[in-house]
Design a protein around this motif. Sequence first.
Motif, PDB file in Angstrom:
ATOM      1  N   ARG A 119       0.841  -1.193   0.000  1.00  0.00           N
ATOM      2  CA  ARG A 119       0.000   0.000   0.000  1.00  0.00           C
ATOM      3  C   ARG A 119       0.869   1.233   0.000  1.00  0.00           C
ATOM      4  N   ASN A 120       0.322   2.305  -0.495  1.00  0.00           N
ATOM      5  CA  ASN A 120       0.977   3.609  -0.458  1.00  0.00           C
ATOM      6  C   ASN A 120       2.367   3.591  -1.078  1.00  0.00           C
ATOM      7  N   GLY A 121       2.571   2.820  -2.098  1.00  0.00           N
ATOM      8  CA  GLY A 121       3.834   2.831  -2.805  1.00  0.00           C
ATOM      9  C   GLY A 121       4.972   2.152  -2.056  1.00  0.00           C
ATOM     10  N   GLY A 122       4.680   1.386  -1.026  1.00  0.00           N
ATOM     11  CA  GLY A 122       5.729   0.709  -0.265  1.00  0.00           C
ATOM     12  C   GLY A 122       6.352  -0.399  -1.098  1.00  0.00           C
ATOM     13  N   GLY A 123       7.599  -0.644  -0.859  1.00  0.00           N
ATOM     14  CA  GLY A 123       8.303  -1.659  -1.611  1.00  0.00           C
ATOM     15  C   GLY A 123       8.361  -2.971  -0.872  1.00  0.00           C
ATOM     16  N   PRO A 124       9.166  -3.898  -1.378  1.00  0.00           N
ATOM     17  CA  PRO A 124       9.282  -5.219  -0.745  1.00  0.00           C
ATOM     18  C   PRO A 124       9.860  -5.133   0.664  1.00  0.00           C
ATOM     19  N   ILE A 178       8.280  -6.955   4.092  1.00  0.00           N
ATOM     20  CA  ILE A 178       9.053  -7.797   5.013  1.00  0.00           C
ATOM     21  C   ILE A 178       8.973  -7.228   6.429  1.00  0.00           C
ATOM     22  N   LEU A 179       9.092  -5.916   6.539  1.00  0.00           N
ATOM     23  CA  LEU A 179       9.007  -5.266   7.845  1.00  0.00           C
ATOM     24  C   LEU A 179       7.657  -5.540   8.490  1.00  0.00           C
ATOM     25  N   TYR A 180       6.570  -5.378   7.740  1.00  0.00           N
ATOM     26  CA  TYR A 180       5.239  -5.574   8.296  1.00  0.00           C
ATOM     27  C   TYR A 180       4.985  -7.033   8.654  1.00  0.00           C
ATOM     28  N   LEU A 181       5.449  -7.961   7.813  1.00  0.00           N
ATOM     29  CA  LEU A 181       5.283  -9.377   8.136  1.00  0.00           C
ATOM     30  C   LEU A 181       6.049  -9.748   9.400  1.00  0.00           C
ATOM     31  N   THR A 182       7.262  -9.236   9.529  1.00  0.00           N
ATOM     32  CA  THR A 182       8.063  -9.516  10.714  1.00  0.00           C
ATOM     33  C   THR A 182       7.421  -8.920  11.955  1.00  0.00           C
ATOM     34  N   ALA A 183       6.946  -7.688  11.850  1.00  0.00           N
ATOM     35  CA  ALA A 183       6.292  -7.042  12.993  1.00  0.00           C
ATOM     36  C   ALA A 183       5.018  -7.786  13.380  1.00  0.00           C
ATOM     37  N   GLY A 184       4.273  -8.248  12.401  1.00  0.00           N
ATOM     38  CA  GLY A 184       3.059  -9.022  12.683  1.00  0.00           C
ATOM     39  C   GLY A 184       3.367 -10.329  13.384  1.00  0.00           C
ATOM     40  N   LEU A 185       4.409 -11.002  12.940  1.00  0.00           N
ATOM     41  CA  LEU A 185       4.818 -12.254  13.568  1.00  0.00           C
ATOM     42  C   LEU A 185       5.291 -12.011  14.996  1.00  0.00           C
TER      43      LEU A 185
END
Length: 77
Positions: free
Chosen positions: A3-8, A12-19
Motif C-alpha cells: 500500500r501507499n507505494g511501499g516496496g518489498p 518484510i518489515l510488516y510481516l516480521t512485525a506481525g509475527l
Amino acid sequence: MTRNGGGPYDEILYLTAGLADLVTGGLRGAARRLPGLGEVREELRARGELAVRRTGPEPESHMEVLARRVAERGTDD
C-alpha cells in the motif's frame, strides 16, 4: 500487495512485525495462565539485555563525552 507505494522492504518489515506481535501476544497469554512463567520471563529478559549489550555498539562513556565538549569549547576562543 503493498500500500501507499511501499516496496518489498516494507512488506518484510510488516510481516516480521506481525509475527513478533503474534508471538509476544501468545507468550503474554501463556505467562498469565501458567504459574512460574513470570520467573522465566524475567530470566529471558535479562538474557536478552545481556545479548543486546554484547552484540550492540558500546555506549560512549559519559566522562569522555563531557571532556570532548569541554575541549571543543576551549578551541572556539
